[in-house]
Scaffold this motif. Sequence first.
Motif, mmCIF file in Angstrom:
data_model
loop_
_atom_site.group_PDB
_atom_site.id
_atom_site.type_symbol
_atom_site.label_atom_id
_atom_site.label_comp_id
_atom_site.label_asym_id
_atom_site.label_seq_id
_atom_site.Cartn_x
_atom_site.Cartn_y
_atom_site.Cartn_z
ATOM 1 N N SER A 27 11.844 18.260 11.551
ATOM 2 C CA SER A 27 10.419 18.442 11.994
ATOM 3 C C SER A 27 10.057 18.127 13.184
ATOM 4 O O SER A 27 9.204 18.649 13.833
ATOM 5 C CB SER A 27 9.640 17.286 10.850
ATOM 6 O OG SER A 27 9.986 17.258 9.683
ATOM 7 N N ASP A 49 10.924 20.964 15.117
ATOM 8 C CA ASP A 49 9.887 22.205 14.868
ATOM 9 C C ASP A 49 8.717 22.038 15.979
ATOM 10 O O ASP A 49 8.553 23.255 16.515
ATOM 11 C CB ASP A 49 9.505 22.142 13.428
ATOM 12 C CG ASP A 49 10.517 22.735 12.588
ATOM 13 O OD1 ASP A 49 11.373 23.334 12.990
ATOM 14 O OD2 ASP A 49 10.032 22.449 11.486
ATOM 15 N N THR A 55 2.444 22.018 0.947
ATOM 16 C CA THR A 55 3.207 21.017 0.439
ATOM 17 C C THR A 55 2.336 19.490 0.317
ATOM 18 O O THR A 55 2.615 18.850 -0.438
ATOM 19 C CB THR A 55 4.467 20.543 1.331
ATOM 20 O OG1 THR A 55 5.250 21.908 1.474
ATOM 21 C CG2 THR A 55 5.576 19.671 1.019
ATOM 22 N N ASN A 56 1.671 19.391 1.509
ATOM 23 C CA ASN A 56 0.797 18.227 1.488
ATOM 24 C C ASN A 56 -0.373 17.977 0.306
ATOM 25 O O ASN A 56 -0.298 16.921 -0.465
ATOM 26 C CB ASN A 56 -0.024 18.195 2.716
ATOM 27 C CG ASN A 56 0.706 17.567 4.049
ATOM 28 O OD1 ASN A 56 1.671 17.117 3.853
ATOM 29 N ND2 ASN A 56 0.286 17.762 5.197
ATOM 30 N N GLN A 115 5.595 28.566 7.971
ATOM 31 C CA GLN A 115 6.050 27.127 7.845
ATOM 32 C C GLN A 115 4.645 26.232 7.872
ATOM 33 O O GLN A 115 4.618 25.331 7.200
ATOM 34 C CB GLN A 115 6.627 26.885 9.189
ATOM 35 C CG GLN A 115 8.291 26.797 8.926
ATOM 36 C CD GLN A 115 8.900 26.510 10.252
ATOM 37 O OE1 GLN A 115 8.850 27.491 11.088
ATOM 38 N NE2 GLN A 115 9.430 25.285 10.573
ATOM 39 N N ASN A 147 3.399 23.753 4.924
ATOM 40 C CA ASN A 147 3.145 22.365 5.187
ATOM 41 C C ASN A 147 1.834 21.791 4.550
ATOM 42 O O ASN A 147 1.880 20.624 3.837
ATOM 43 C CB ASN A 147 3.200 21.944 6.702
ATOM 44 C CG ASN A 147 4.489 21.956 7.417
ATOM 45 O OD1 ASN A 147 5.544 22.174 6.737
ATOM 46 N ND2 ASN A 147 4.487 21.677 8.750
ATOM 47 N N GLN A 162 16.040 15.577 8.316
ATOM 48 C CA GLN A 162 14.754 16.088 8.011
ATOM 49 C C GLN A 162 13.706 15.732 9.168
ATOM 50 O O GLN A 162 12.967 16.511 9.737
ATOM 51 C CB GLN A 162 14.216 15.475 6.521
ATOM 52 C CG GLN A 162 14.011 16.560 5.690
ATOM 53 C CD GLN A 162 13.646 15.841 4.403
ATOM 54 O OE1 GLN A 162 12.610 15.155 4.364
ATOM 55 N NE2 GLN A 162 14.012 16.461 3.173
ATOM 56 N N GLY A 208 7.748 10.914 4.260
ATOM 57 C CA GLY A 208 6.919 11.925 5.321
ATOM 58 C C GLY A 208 7.307 11.205 6.565
ATOM 59 O O GLY A 208 7.366 9.890 6.877
ATOM 60 N N GLY A 268 4.061 16.977 9.918
ATOM 61 C CA GLY A 268 3.645 18.082 9.382
ATOM 62 C C GLY A 268 2.285 18.784 9.572
ATOM 63 O O GLY A 268 2.284 19.946 10.175
#
Length: 797
Positions: A631, A634, A701-702, A694, A698, A627, A760, A764
Amino acid sequence: MKLVFGAVAASFFVAVAILLLSWTTYFAQLDSTAYDFTLRLAGPISPTSPTLIVAIDESSLDRIGAWPWSRDKLARLIERVETGNPRAIAVDVLLDEKKSEEEDNALAQSIANAPAIVLATRIASVNGVDRWRRPNVRFVQNHVRLGHVHADPDFDGISRRIFSAKISEAQAVRAFAREALRAAGLPEKGVFEENIGSADIIRPQTVNIRFVGDNASFRHVPAWKVLEGAVEPAAFKDQIVLIGSTAEGIDLDQWFTPFSANGQKMSGVEIHANAIETLYTGRAIAEISDMLVLVGLWTLVVLFWWVDRRFEGRRFYATAVLTGPVLVALSWLVMKYYSVWVPFPPFLAAIVLVLPGLEVGKLVRMNRDLDGKIGRLTVAALYERRASGGHRRPLQLETRQRILSELPDCSEREGWLTALDAYERESSGRDNNREHLFGTRRHNSRWKLDAVDFFNEELMRFLSFNNAILASIEDVIIVSNAAGHVVYQNPASKRLEGYCEDPPFAPDYFTSLLDRRPFVPLFARVLSQMEPVTSEFVPGRNGRNFYNVTLSPIARAGVVLSMHDATAQHELNQAKSDMVSLVSHELRTPLTSIRGYSDMLLKYNLVQEKGKEFLATIIDESSRLNQLIQSFLDIAYIESGRQKMTKSEFEIGPVFKDMVSILGPAAAEKEIAIEMPADMETTRVLADRLLLYQALTNLVTNAIKYSPPRTTIRIGVANGSGRVRFQIADQGCGIPADEAAKIFEKFYRRANKETREQTGFGLGLAFVKEVATRHGGDVLVESTMGEGSVFTLWIPN
Ligand code: ADP
């Protein structure tokens, strides 16, 4: 137009002034001299009238005896001439005295025998009264004509004209020459009198004689030859025979004429012959009117003014000076072929006066203009004086204080202080100069020159300062004009490989300095659209250096090429790109193996129970690592430029719906509600769909991660003033103001309880920020601790 009007009016006044000047005595003298000169230049002509002079010359006096001759000799002379049948006999001898009976009888008889005869008369002042000195009454017989023999010289003693008639004692007498022509039955060309009823109205006019030449231009025979029969009577046939003295000293009837170049006078009888010729041929010299002269002068002055404006300098002087001979030539031609006198001295005077006049006018104008220009510059200078007096000094003082307080006692501090001292010395010197120059009220020509010097120095200072600025720039700057000619290259460009001091064509030169890409189309685009164009990381000629190259327009006058050495940045990018490859291949591949083998070990029950726990941890950790790598990649992908943006226009509603359906379970776990506006469907955006999806994921999600259970997340979309704003509002723990910017940095995680509870990597939001800026937008957060946060991501619409 106003200027032309003014010039024409001024020229008129100048022309009038010159004309008035030409009426003064001195000028008249000059005019007469010019007249004689032109007449002489027109040259002698051969006489065409049938005129013959019987000259009582020196040789006749020698042979016959001294003057006066007895009248019977004159009588014999007339008789002899008469035998030849002349058209007329004109005797230019005053016969007013009474001589012996015998002599007078003889003369009266010979006069009676001559049918066409003219005798001379003239006005003489007797005791202050003008009277005609007429011939003796015995001679003034019925058929005898009387003609006045006045030569009427000008004030300079030169005989140029006769009067067509003279009046005295209420009696008008025609000119001797006119009567001779009348007696001969020949017409005179010219109108000298009007005929009203039976009366002739005689109005005396001047007749300018067209002299055919100097003395002895007419055929003549000495009187003694006639008296002694040495001349055939046939010689007088059909002639106008003028009898008169040509010998010097006889009744002082001798005059200077325009042709008397060598100081020899002309006898009265020859002047009459010239007058007869003039009237016979109709070549009396006409004078142009003052009105015409005025118009001519006016035209000339306007012409000078125009030539001066058009061809200032040498060409103007040449034209003006050449006008003189042209005018003289013109005057000569007109005199020669048309017997018209065009007085050129006023025109020459116009040249002499107007030439310096125009120059003086120009000087005055220039001076005034200079005053205006200096005045304007002075205003600017005074303004600067005020400015320097008002602000600079305290500012310098402040700088000094800060240097002293903030820098330790070191050589750098000394260096700055020395530079400041030099600057202060120089600027106060300039201020003094300015004060001295513009403090005075008296602005004489010395002051003007000083002011020009001052402005000159200021300009030079300004230019050299600008030059120094350009020289100190590390970037390469090359300036080309619109013709593609390189007009400036700063010192940095000299260090370039392929530098050329005077390249023939700028775009080709740019091509040769870089990777040989063509510059002509780009040059044209910049010049026509007047917008700068930048290309990043353009390889240099050597292939080792890379430049950020900008072509900027200078209005439509030219183009500036600036090259910023971006080799280091390029290397960094390269390194990033290399790292992305490294991470994606060298780390991910073994990780996939670890994960795969671990899965297999677990799946096929190949390890003991104790080992299975370890294996589960290995699988967990490797998926966390995966993961993290995902990230990281990305962001790295976009940063390195490997991930190209592909923008398209789409509706945002479905994007959010997809997202909520994916994130729904996680939200549901915490009983968190996600609210979306109803009208979201219709909002369209232009963006890279995947990246935007995306980034928004993010944020949501946060919001789920950092909100307590049973709260609400509100999603909003607003479109306006050129932007689309996406808002994700939560009711979570919130973010303190001093960390609001930091949370967008890579690997930054807050050190609070909520964050620690969540997994995390702090990547992000960095990704969200990167996506926003790549789209030309931004992301920001507003938050109240304990109440929640609102993240706004906007991109241009
Ligand atoms: P992470 O992987 O830690 O979530 P992010 O870059 O997404 O990394 O976020 C950085 C940090 O910002 C988080 O660790 C968290 O402390 C804080 N944060 C992000 N979103 C929120 C939010 N909605 N409410 C409160 N804090 C948040």
